[in-house]
Design an enzyme around this catalytic site. Structure first.
Site, PDB file in Angstrom:
ATOM      1  N   GLY A 152      58.638  -1.642  53.330  1.00  0.00           N
ATOM      2  CA  GLY A 152      57.899  -2.826  52.919  1.00  0.00           C
ATOM      3  C   GLY A 152      58.250  -3.188  51.489  1.00  0.00           C
ATOM      4  O   GLY A 152      58.707  -2.329  50.729  1.00  0.00           O
TER       5      GLY A 152
ATOM      6  N   GLN B 284      57.188  -6.992  43.345  1.00  0.00           N
ATOM      7  CA  GLN B 284      58.083  -5.870  43.057  1.00  0.00           C
ATOM      8  C   GLN B 284      59.485  -6.324  42.655  1.00  0.00           C
ATOM      9  O   GLN B 284      60.262  -5.536  42.133  1.00  0.00           O
ATOM     10  CB  GLN B 284      58.183  -4.934  44.276  1.00  0.00           C
TER      11      GLN B 284
ATOM     12  N   HIS C  11      49.832  -4.728  46.302  1.00  0.00           N
ATOM     13  CA  HIS C  11      50.803  -5.140  45.281  1.00  0.00           C
ATOM     14  C   HIS C  11      50.549  -6.575  44.831  1.00  0.00           C
ATOM     15  O   HIS C  11      50.685  -6.902  43.654  1.00  0.00           O
ATOM     16  CB  HIS C  11      52.235  -5.065  45.822  1.00  0.00           C
TER      17      HIS C  11
ATOM     18  N   CYS D 224      56.210   4.691  46.898  1.00  0.00           N
ATOM     19  CA  CYS D 224      56.330   3.288  46.502  1.00  0.00           C
ATOM     20  C   CYS D 224      57.669   3.117  45.796  1.00  0.00           C
ATOM     21  O   CYS D 224      58.011   3.918  44.929  1.00  0.00           O
ATOM     22  CB  CYS D 224      55.172   2.929  45.577  1.00  0.00           C
ATOM     23  N   LEU D 225      58.401   2.086  46.171  1.00  0.00           N
ATOM     24  CA  LEU D 225      59.713   1.854  45.557  1.00  0.00           C
ATOM     25  C   LEU D 225      59.585   1.621  44.054  1.00  0.00           C
ATOM     26  O   LEU D 225      60.538   1.822  43.309  1.00  0.00           O
ATOM     27  CB  LEU D 225      60.409   0.659  46.220  1.00  0.00           C
TER      28      LEU D 225
ATOM     29  N   HIS E 119      49.277  -1.685  51.769  1.00  0.00           N
ATOM     30  CA  HIS E 119      50.003  -1.281  50.559  1.00  0.00           C
ATOM     31  C   HIS E 119      50.624  -2.515  49.878  1.00  0.00           C
ATOM     32  O   HIS E 119      50.490  -2.703  48.665  1.00  0.00           O
ATOM     33  CB  HIS E 119      51.088  -0.268  50.958  1.00  0.00           C
ATOM     34  N   GLU E 120      51.283  -3.363  50.670  1.00  0.00           N
ATOM     35  CA  GLU E 120      51.953  -4.550  50.101  1.00  0.00           C
ATOM     36  C   GLU E 120      50.935  -5.588  49.630  1.00  0.00           C
ATOM     37  O   GLU E 120      51.138  -6.256  48.617  1.00  0.00           O
ATOM     38  CB  GLU E 120      52.918  -5.175  51.111  1.00  0.00           C
TER      39      GLU E 120
HETATM   40 ZN    ZN Z   1      54.760  -0.114  46.698  1.00  0.00          ZN
END
Ligand code: ZN
Length: 204
Positions: free
Chosen positions: A77, A82, A168, A122-123, A164-165
């Protein structure tokens, strides 16, 4: 390909090992994609994204580009914030065989009382895996990239990635959703993390 591995790593060491096992080309592509992803400390990750008002070719391009970054980064995702875009736009793909889903202006309409904990990566937080408890089932109302109404009913990992997204898009990170102890350990891992060593986890 590594992201087809159905067993996610259980901890940072295991994730590190998985990363080491990637073939050099996949790893290089992943590292390049991760350079585009904003990291912890960047204020955009703490900002609230704005509703998308124009459903045009630029938006479709943005979604395609995000899908590519997510794919290359071996993530499941990615939220627009991000990559430094303050739009309420996210992409995700839980099943590697499925097309990338694009979600615009998502609103959590309903979530189950049933919750479960699971380790999340998380990226934007290289080297971090923390336990996050979330509702198991959700219903999200949104638009697709063309502005068509969309209702997504999701469970399990899909519901988790969506939440999660969506976090963000509100400037919320997994660090805010875990215990004090896990957060402390995560902050330590973040200080130690260097470029190219971010673990292959349930990165999103
Ligand atoms: Zn993340």
């Amino acid at each position: 390909m590594a992201h087809e591995d159905p067993i996610p790593p259980r901890n940072a060491e295991e994730a590190e090992e998985l990363h080491e096992r990637l073939d050099p080309e996949t790893r290089a592509r992943r590292d390049a994609a991760l350079k585009i992803v904003r990291r912890y400390g960047d204020p955009v990750l703490r900002s609230r994204a704005l509703d998308v008002a124009r459903f045009d070719e630029a938006l479709a391009d943005e979604a395609r580009r995000m899908g590519q970054v997510m794919h290359d980064a071996l993530g499941i995702g990615l939220a627009a914030t991000q990559v430094g875009v303050m739009h309420r736009l996210l992409v995700y793909r839980v099943d590697p065989e499925a097309p990338v889903a694009t979600i615009v202006n998502p609103v959590l309409e309903w979530s189950s009382e049933e919750r479960e904990p699971m380790e999340e990566g998380c990226l934007s937080l290289p080297g971090v895996l923390v336990e996050v408890e979330r509702p198991v089932h959700v219903r999200v109302r949104a638009s697709d990239e063309r502005g068509e109404d969309l209702v997504v009913e999701a469970s399990g990992l899909e519901a988790r990635v969506l939440q999660h997204e969506m976090d963000h898009l509100d400037g919320v990170l997994i660090l805010d959703r875990t215990s004090r102890e896990e957060r402390k350990a995560a902050m330590r891992a973040l200080r130690e993390a260097t470029a190219g060593t971010s673990p292959l986890g349930v990165g999103a």
